[in-house]
Design an enzyme around this catalytic site. Structure first.
Site: not given
Ligand code: EZ4
Ligand code: CO
Length: 409
Positions: A269, A243, A346
Site C-alpha cells: 500500500e 498484510e 478493501e
C-alpha cells in the site's frame, strides 16, 4: 479534446482529500484522486506549481504519452508525491476518455470479467466481545470477508482498532489521521502482539467457523524472522492474507518469511511503482498487490503492475481506506471488474459528508461493490458542498517502542 482548464481541489468532508479536475475545451470534466494522507498539500503544490501548467492545451486523449511525459519528463522519478500527482492526471484522463466514448470506464479496460468486486470490511475491537460485536455488525450488513484488528492487553491505542464501538453510528471506521498540532504518539510491544494475536484468531474461528475469509494487517512492524513466526502461528486459522508484515523496502526480506510459512501475504500500500514489486512478484514472494490507483501512478501504471503479477498468479488487493477518496475507489472498482487476476478490494465506507461532496455512483450490495454504469468513472464533485469543508492539517500517528525508540507505524 484539448485540455483548457485544470483545478486542484482541496476539501475536508470528514478528512482531507486532494482532487484534480481536468476540463476540456468542449466542456467535459474528468476527475483524479491525489490524496496522500498527512502530506496532502505537498501533492497539491506539486500539481498546482509543476503539472497544471504543463497540461493546458494538451490533447486529453493522449493518456500514455501524458503519463510518460510526466514520469520521464520530471527527471526525478518515483516517490509518493510524484506518483500521486501523476495518478490524478492519469485517472482524470481515463474518466474523460470514457465520457467521450459514452461508456463506463471498465468497458475501455476490456469489459467485465466479473459482476462486482468482492470487498473486505474492517472489524475491530479492543476486547474479544467488542471484536465479536463488530464482526456480527459487519455480517449483518452483508460483508463476506473481514479484516480483524484487535487491541493488546494493557496497551491503550493499537493500529486498526476503531475508537468507538460498532453500534455507535456511521463513524465506526478506523481513521488514524488526527487534526492535532503534532502527530499523536502511540506505543508498541512486538512480543506482546506476537503472543496475543494467535489467541484472537483462535477465538474468532471458534465463534464464527471456518468459512469466513479473515485478513489481518501487521502494518510494517515485524522483522523478517518475527513475520515468519507469526505466519506460521496463524496457519491453523487459514487467513485470506497477512498484510505488510515487514517494511518491504527490502524486497529480499520476504524470501525468509516465505520459506517458513504458507499464510498468504499481501504487500504494497505504500509502494508507488512496478519496480517496488519486481523481486516480490518475480520470485512469487507475495500473493496480493496492495497498491491503490491513487498512489501507484494511476490506472495506466497499476494495470501494468497487475498484468505483470498475473504472470505469477499474484492477484489484486487494492488499498481502500477512507484516505483513498471516492474518486480513487471508483477508479479501483472499474479496474477491479475488468482485470482477470482480481483478488479482493478493501472497503471502508466514507462518511455521508464525503459522499455528499463526491457523489459516487458505485453501489455496495451482497458484500461486493459495483462501479457505476454511467459514462466515465462515476464521480460528480459538488463545489458548493465542498466549500463547507475547508482543509484542516492532520497527521498520521508516530509509533514508539516501550523504551521510547521510534518504530514503524
Ligand atoms: O494505515 O491508509 O490497510 N490499510 C491500512 C490503512 C493505512 C492508512 C494510512 O494512511 O493500512 O489503514
Ligand atoms: Co494496510
Amino acid at each position: 479534446m484539448l485540455i483548457d482548464h485544470v483545478e486542484v481541489l482541496v476539501s475536508s468532508p470528514g478528512r482531507n482529500f486532494v482532487t484534480l479536475r481536468v476540463r476540456t475545451a468542449d466542456g467535459l470534466t474528468g476527475y483524479g484522486d491525489a490524496t496522500l494522507n498527512g502530506r496532502e498539500l505537498a501533492v497539491a503544490a506539486y500539481l498546482q506549481e509543476h503539472v497544471v501548467p504543463l497540461l493546458t492545451g494538451r490533447d486529453a486523449h493522449r493518456i500514455e504519452d501524458t503519463w510518460q511525459y510526466l514520469y520521464r519528463g520530471a527527471y526525478w522519478r518515483r516517490g509518493p508525491v510524484t506518483m500521486a500527482a501523476i495518478a490524478a492526471v492519469d485517472t482524470a484522463l481515463w474518466d474523460l476518455k470514457a465520457k467521450v466514448a459514452g461508456l463506463p470506464l471498465y468497458q475501455l479496460l476490456g469489459g467485465r470479467s466479473r459482476d462486482a468486486c468482492l470487498v473486505y470490511g474492517h472489524a475491530s475491537g479492543n476486547t474479544l466481545p467488542e471484536l465479536f460485536d463488530s464482526i456480527r455488525a459487519h455480517l449483518e450488513k452483508g460483508y463476506r470477508a473481514l479484516r480483524i484488528q484487535t487491541g493488546l492487553p494493557g496497551m491503550s491505542t493499537v493500529y486498526g482498532v476503531a475508537s468507538s464501538p460498532a453500534a455507535a453510528g456511521e463513524r465506526y471506521d478506523y481513521e488514524p489521521a488526527r487534526a492535532t498540532a503534532l502527530p499523536v504518539e502511540e506505543r508498541w510491544d512486538t512480543r506482546l502482539y506476537l503472543r496475543h494475536l494467535p489467541t484472537v484468531f483462535e477465538a474468532v474461528r471458534a465463534e464464527f467457523g471456518p468459512e469466513l475469509p479473515l485478513l489481518h494487517d501487521s502494518h510494517h512492524r515485524l522483522t523478517p524472522i518475527q513475520a515468519a513466526s507469526l505466519g506460521k502461528a496463524l496457519e491453523p486459522y487459514d487467513l485470506f492474507w497477512l498484510e505488510d508484515v515487514t517494511p518491504a523496502e527490502n524486497q529480499e526480506a520476504l524470501r525468509l518469511v516465505r520459506r517458513h510459512t504458507t499464510t498468504p501475504l499481501a504487500i504494497g500500500e505504500v509502494f508507488n511503482t512496478i519496480w517496488d514489486y519486481q523481486t516480490l512478484i518475480r520470485e512469487q514472494l507475495i500473493d496480493y498487490v496492495r497498491s491503490p490507483v491513487t498512489h501507484a501512478g494511476g490506472i495506466t501504471a497499476l494495470r501494468r503492475i497487475f498484468d505483470y503479477a498475473a504472470m505469477y498468479q499474484v492477484k489484486s488487493g487494492i488499498h481502500g481506506p477512507t484516505d483513498i477518496s471516492p474518486v480513487g475507489l471508483a477508479a479501483a472498482l472499474h479496474l477491479g471488474v475488468a482485470i482477470h487476476n482480481f483478488g479482493i478490494q478493501e472497503y471502508m465506507p466514507h462518511t455521508s459528508d464525503t459522499d455528499a461532496v463526491f457523489r459516487p455512483s458505485y453501489r455496495f450490495a451482497g458484500g461486493s461493490l459495483a462501479p457505476g454504469e454511467e459514462p466515465g468513472i462515476g464521480i460528480d464533485y459538488d463545489d458548493v458542498a465542498a466549500a463547507r469543508f475547508p482543509y484542516k492539517a492532520a497527521y498520521l500517528p508516530v509509533n514508539r517502542l516501550l523504551d521510547g525508540t521510534v518504530h514503524d507505524w
